[in-house]
Design an enzyme around this catalytic site. Structure first.
Site, PDB file in Angstrom:
ATOM      1  CE  LYS A  76      47.957  37.438  33.976  1.00  0.00           C
ATOM      2  NZ  LYS A  76      46.544  37.065  34.193  1.00  0.00           N
ATOM      3  CE  LYS A 126      48.568  42.036  35.622  1.00  0.00           C
ATOM      4  NZ  LYS A 126      47.127  42.080  35.333  1.00  0.00           N
ATOM      5  CB  SER A 177      45.058  40.476  33.168  1.00  0.00           C
ATOM      6  OG  SER A 177      44.768  41.388  34.207  1.00  0.00           O
ATOM      7  CB  SER A 179      46.258  38.306  37.126  1.00  0.00           C
ATOM      8  OG  SER A 179      46.160  39.211  36.054  1.00  0.00           O
TER       9      SER A 179
END
Length: 388
Positions: free
Chosen positions: A228, A65, A62, A122
């Site tokens: 993130k 992102k 993730s 997320s």
């Protein structure tokens, strides 16, 4: 052609000079263990303070992102999207598995709420909904992601999704992820979202949804305000983190930690190291006007040239800088159309003939091509003035 508009000499009253580019990368320091790769950089200068296997291609999960959020913030900055715009969720976006905010087909949320869902929880569904808004489809958005990676000079990154879900075969490196984070952090508004530990969506309804940040360091490490996390069975535990202290912002990236606890511990080590050993000397904030550029045949004849990012110099603690020359070089013979954010010049900070910092200057606003009537009036005006 280019011309040097001005050169100023700035003196610092402390004795010793230090060149940031001369830093030894502390790869030999036994700083981080039990992870596949890691990197630590200072945000403003991009100086690498530590690295371990930072060029190894690995699944980012993730952390993908980071690029998704970068393209969203870039679109907002360029006026192509607003925080208040309502984004509709397609059936495809709502079908995303993994981390999600449980968007339903046809449900609308503002860009701001979608960013909350992406940055805090997320949300894969929110990421795809935003991708479809910006590019029409996730597939087209992925093309934009890869184009941006190429623009940033990232040679070891390829995206296959806007989410990083397993099976998509996205890959990147600690180095490339740090550069993406550096670019994202130009947009100061992003940390409003990434620094939030908990929040709610759909307040006032029976579908109120609690968001808790997957990056626990936001709560437990002073100064951490992003960015993130990532996890899949293949990627293991990953994190791109950023923290600010005493005017210095650093970025730490970890790929492939065995547990979330270990991931956070290794990032904490890097942050502690940066803040104990280094110091930044801020020179310019982002969006500072440093001159005007002429636009040939433009609707606007002149536009301001702005700093595109925060500009600082970096030293080890106890060392200082002196005799810094500033060179502002503005592009000459620019022709319309010019878009907001287009490069229109370069700022350099120089010491003893060595370039310490080189950063693009960008257009404050757009200048479309002037119509024939505007050009005609200008030519008549020039003729009249010449006649006088």
């Amino acid at each position: 052609m280019k011309r040097i508009i001005s050169i100023m000499v700035m003196s610092f009253l402390l004795a010793s000079a230090f060149v940031p580019s001369a830093f030894a990368r502390d790869s030999e320091v036994d700083l981080v263990q039990n992870v596949k790769s890691a990197i630590l950089i200072e945000r403003d200068t991009g100086t690498i303070l530590y690295e371990k296997n930072s060029a190894e291609k690995l699944p980012p999960a993730s952390m993908t992102k980071v690029m998704t959020m970068l393209l969203i913030m870039e679109a907002i900055d360029k006026g192509k999207l607003s925080m208040d715009e309502k984004i509709r969720t397609s059936e495809y976006a709502a079908s995303m598995g993994g981390s999600q905010i449980f968007l339903e087909p046809g449900e609308e949320m503002t860009t701001s709420q979608m960013l909350q869902g992406i940055a805090i929880a997320s949300g894969n569904d929110a990421s795809v909904a935003m991708a479809e808004r910006l590019a029409g489809s996730e597939e087209e958005f992925v093309k934009q992601m890869n184009a941006k990676a190429k623009e940033l000079g990232l040679k070891d990154t390829e995206f296959k999704s806007a989410t990083g879900l397993p099976g998509k075969k996205d890959y990147s490196t600690a180095h490339d992820m740090a550069i993406m984070a550096k670019e994202l952090l130009k947009y100061e508004g992003i940390t409003k979202f990434t620094s939030t530990y908990e929040s709610y969506l759909r307040e006032g309804s029976d579908k109120k949804f609690w968001l808790v940040n997957t990056n626990r360091l936001v709560r437990f490490y002073p100064g951490v305000d992003g960015l993130k996390t990532g996890f899949t069975n293949e990627a293991k535990y990953c994190l791109t983190a950023t923290a600010q202290k005493d005017g210095m912002r650093v970025i730490a990236v970890v790929f492939g930690a065995p547990t979330s606890k270990e991931r956070n511990a290794q990032v904490t080590k890097m942050l502690d190291y940066a803040f104990s050993q280094y110091k930044t000397h801020p020179m310019f904030k982002r969006n500072v006007a440093l001159g005007h550029v002429a636009v040939s045949k433009g609707e606007k004849k002149k536009i301001e040239a702005l700093t595109s990012e925060p500009i600082s110099l970096l030293t080890k603690k106890g060392e200082n800088i002196e005799n810094i020359k500033q060179s502002i070089v503005l592009d000459k013979n620019l022709k319309a159309p010019i878009k907001k954010g287009d490069k229109v010049g370069t700022l350099k900070l120089i010491q003893d003939g060595k370039i310490l910092v080189e950063s693009p200057l960008v257009a404050k606003e757009a200048s479309k091509e002037a119509n024939w009537w505007t050009l005609y009036k200008r030519s008549i005006g020039m003729f009249t003035r010449a006649g006088n």
